[in-house]
Design an enzyme around this catalytic site. Structure first.
Site, PDB file in Angstrom:
ATOM      1  N   CYS A 172       0.856  -1.180   0.000  1.00 12.58           N
ATOM      2  CA  CYS A 172       0.000   0.000   0.000  1.00 12.58           C
ATOM      3  C   CYS A 172       0.893   1.230   0.000  1.00 12.58           C
ATOM      4  O   CYS A 172       2.074   1.156   0.288  1.00 12.58           O
ATOM      5  CB  CYS A 172      -0.853   0.060   1.268  1.00 12.58           C
ATOM      6  SG  CYS A 172      -2.046  -1.276   1.402  1.00 12.58           S
ATOM      7  N   GLY A 184      -0.163   0.134  -4.878  1.00  8.51           N
ATOM      8  CA  GLY A 184      -1.455  -0.508  -4.665  1.00  8.51           C
ATOM      9  C   GLY A 184      -2.456  -0.008  -5.669  1.00  8.51           C
ATOM     10  O   GLY A 184      -2.646   1.204  -5.798  1.00  8.51           O
ATOM     11  N   ASN A 222       0.218   1.036   5.766  1.00  5.17           N
ATOM     12  CA  ASN A 222       0.969   0.217   4.808  1.00  5.17           C
ATOM     13  C   ASN A 222       1.681  -0.868   5.604  1.00  5.17           C
ATOM     14  O   ASN A 222       2.448  -0.550   6.513  1.00  5.17           O
ATOM     15  CB  ASN A 222       1.990   1.099   4.066  1.00  5.17           C
ATOM     16  CG  ASN A 222       2.975   0.307   3.230  1.00  5.17           C
ATOM     17  OD1 ASN A 222       4.072   0.766   2.977  1.00  5.17           O
ATOM     18  ND2 ASN A 222       2.609  -0.876   2.788  1.00  5.17           N
ATOM     19  N   GLY A 223       1.407  -2.123   5.258  1.00  9.82           N
ATOM     20  CA  GLY A 223       2.068  -3.227   5.966  1.00  9.82           C
ATOM     21  C   GLY A 223       1.091  -4.337   6.261  1.00  9.82           C
ATOM     22  O   GLY A 223       0.017  -4.413   5.648  1.00  9.82           O
ATOM     23  N   TYR A 243      12.285  -4.378  -6.009  1.00 14.88           N
ATOM     24  CA  TYR A 243      11.084  -4.421  -6.832  1.00 14.88           C
ATOM     25  C   TYR A 243       9.998  -3.410  -6.477  1.00 14.88           C
ATOM     26  O   TYR A 243       9.476  -2.732  -7.368  1.00 14.88           O
ATOM     27  CB  TYR A 243      10.499  -5.841  -6.784  1.00 14.88           C
ATOM     28  CG  TYR A 243       9.160  -5.982  -7.457  1.00 14.88           C
ATOM     29  CD1 TYR A 243       9.034  -5.856  -8.832  1.00 14.88           C
ATOM     30  CD2 TYR A 243       8.019  -6.236  -6.712  1.00 14.88           C
ATOM     31  CE1 TYR A 243       7.794  -5.976  -9.454  1.00 14.88           C
ATOM     32  CE2 TYR A 243       6.777  -6.368  -7.322  1.00 14.88           C
ATOM     33  CZ  TYR A 243       6.676  -6.238  -8.693  1.00 14.88           C
ATOM     34  OH  TYR A 243       5.459  -6.358  -9.297  1.00 14.88           O
ATOM     35  N   CYS A 285      15.281  -7.046   6.345  1.00 12.81           N
ATOM     36  CA  CYS A 285      14.508  -8.274   6.301  1.00 12.81           C
ATOM     37  C   CYS A 285      14.788  -8.936   4.963  1.00 12.81           C
ATOM     38  O   CYS A 285      14.671  -8.305   3.906  1.00 12.81           O
ATOM     39  CB  CYS A 285      13.017  -7.991   6.446  1.00 12.81           C
ATOM     40  SG  CYS A 285      12.044  -9.514   6.283  1.00 12.81           S
TER      41      CYS A 285
HETATM   42  S1  SF4 Z   1      12.224  -9.068   2.492  1.00  7.98           S
HETATM   43 FE1  SF4 Z   1      10.894  -9.462   4.281  1.00  7.98          FE
HETATM   44  S2  SF4 Z   1       9.327  -7.886   4.216  1.00  7.98           S
HETATM   45 FE2  SF4 Z   1      10.339  -7.891   2.213  1.00  7.98          FE
HETATM   46  S3  SF4 Z   1       9.112  -9.208   0.888  1.00  7.98           S
HETATM   47 FE3  SF4 Z   1      10.696 -10.517   1.801  1.00  7.98          FE
HETATM   48  S4  SF4 Z   1       9.813 -11.344   3.728  1.00  7.98           S
HETATM   49 FE4  SF4 Z   1       8.525  -9.619   3.029  1.00  7.98          FE
END
Ligand code: SF4
Length: 473
Positions: free
Chosen positions: A7, A35, A110-111, A254, A443
């Protein structure tokens, strides 16, 4: 590529009443890539809220007349949605508006909360009635509940954050304040800027600040709450530094627009670096480097610059295919990819092509793009992917949702190359992800399985709808 963004959120607060709804509209246009299911704007005219929300793209939902009907005001909040919890229905459109005992509130999110099911169960058991199936309503409920026992809306939000897990970048509007918050891991981006007349603007990405003529000030830190009011800007940091930051690395690969800068790193530069790494890791004799539009283009440029192989425009994307595009059915044996993309024969005929794309999910789209280039006469196709193989679902606001759908969970790299019809295939090495942004804290769970938070049991997008139908039966 068939992964969807999450989003986009936008907020504005101006010292004088003005056409803040229109500013939000321009901001949302810049965040449309995040989105395309629905969008909405809520304007605050001296404490009175007026809104318009609906399913569709910003340009479809907001015509000239709709915009003109939004009142002038000093604050506005906007949202573009791709839902990862809750169906694409009007009741799930955002910003969510709530009238509560101490006032009113509009909230854009967003999330994706990774503890949404647990929180919703607990709230329902205490008597809460939900009007939507989105996890944003859960946040709204907790904030308004906390507001009953806290002296201010920002204190209520801070108390709510103690209970929320997962990804949330929020823009919240009360009658007097605009409040932004980023979860302690900082999964999703959020930044703010300032205009010459003293108007403050907050947005998911810096490209939306540029669109409305605001000068970028800075990103919110993971865990930070920023409170904008007539009294100025106040930063609250009681949730900062509690956990290791984990901004989503796939924003750079991306989701985000290449002209955005997130946490001090240009998305365009991160993609160039991915191309450089691919060129060094998987060199090949070739005549031209071609990127898959849009998010493969920057990495293709990086590959070309590092390898010395000329960059070429080998694929053209039809810009006018949006949410309303009706995919060809069984009656028409048409290839959807061919309607969206076409090959530039002059660039690829008789040539050995390095094809750069951002990811492979099921492999179907990659296979069709490879075929497209073969039909246009490419003699060899060497596929390079600017992300590692997807091996795990994402619980933080994207629809990478099931290992069943991820080709890399079931096949080796060599097998995938054969399935998609490429002469060779190279993915970005997972240990090089940090090099894209020049730091290690991010992440990368969909590639590594290292989740920064506990993961939910039920991750279906329609889990709350499913629960409702179970209750009816
Ligand atoms: S890096 Fe983490 S937050 Fe980003 S798409 Fe992959 S799992 Fe989801």
């Amino acid at each position: 590529m068939s992964i969807h963004e999450e989003c986009g959120v936008f907020g504005v607060i101006s010292p004088q009443p003005g056409d803040v709804g229109r500013l939000a509209y321009y901001g949302l246009y810049s965040l449309q890539h995040r989105g395309q299911e629905s969008c909405g704007i809520v304007v605050n005219d001296d404490g009175v809220f007026a809104s318009h929300k609906d399913l569709g793209l910003v340009g479809e939902v907001f015509g000239r007349e709709t915009l003109a009907r939004l009142p002038r005001g000093t604050m506005a909040v906007g949202h573009t949605r791709y839902g990862t919890t809750g169906a694409s229905v009007r009741s799930n459109c955002q910003p969510i508006e709530v009238n509560h005992q101490k006032g009113r509130m509009a909230l854009a999110h967003n999330g994706n909360l990774s503890n949404a099911a647990r929180l919703r169960d607990a709230l329902e058991l205490s008597g809460a009635i939900f009007h939507s199936t989105s996890d944003t309503e859960i946040i709204a409920y907790i904030v308004t509940k906390e507001r009953l026992s806290t002296p201010s809306i920002e204190d209520a939000l801070s108390a709510a954050m103690d209970r929320l897990e997962g990804a949330y970048s929020l823009v919240l509007m009360s009658p007097q304040k605009l409040i932004c918050a980023r979860d302690p891991h900082g999964f999703r981006p959020l930044c703010y800027g300032k205009m010459e007349d003293g108007t403050y603007v907050a947005a998911s990405e810096s490209c939306a600040l540029a669109a409305v003529g605001a000068e970028f000030v800075r990103d919110l830190e993971p865990g930070e709450i920023l409170v904008f009011s007539k009294g100025g800007v106040v930063s609250r940091r009681e949730h900062c530094g509690k956990v290791e930051p984990a901004p989503c690395i796939f924003e750079y690969i991306y989701f985000a627009r290449p002209d955005s800068v997130i946490d001090g790193v240009s998305v365009h530069t991160a993609r160039l670096r991915a191309g450089e790494i691919l060129a060094k890791t998987y060199p090949v004799q070739a005549d031209v480097v071609v990127g898959v539009p849009d998010s493969g283009l920057d990495a293709a440029l990086g590959y070309s610059r590092t390898s010395g192989i000329p960059y070429g425009i080998g694929l053209i994307k039809n810009k006018y295919i949006g949410r309303t595009f009706i995919a060809p059915g069984q009656d028409h044996r048409l290839d959807q990819v061919k309607i969206k993309l076409s090959a530039v024969r002059d660039s690829v005929a008789g040539k050995r092509v390095v094809l750069v794309d951002d990811s492979i999910v099921r492999g179907t789209t990659s296979g069709r793009i490879v075929s497209l280039l073969r039909e246009a006469g490419a003699s060899e196709i060497h596929l390079r992917i600017s992300a590692p193989p997807f091996l795990n679902p994402c619980y933080y606001g994207t629809d990478i949702d099931s290992r069943d759908n991820l080709i890399a969970c079931h096949h080796t790299v060599e097998e995938i190359a054969e399935i998609v019809g490429a002469d060779s295939l190279g993915y970005l090495p997972v240990e090089q992800l940090g090099a894209l942004i020049g730091k290690g804290c991010c992440c990368d769970a969909c590639f590594t399985g290292r989740y920064p938070t506990p993961i939910p049991m039920d991750t279906r997008k329609d889990r709350f709808e499913q629960k409702l139908s179970e209750k009816r039966s």
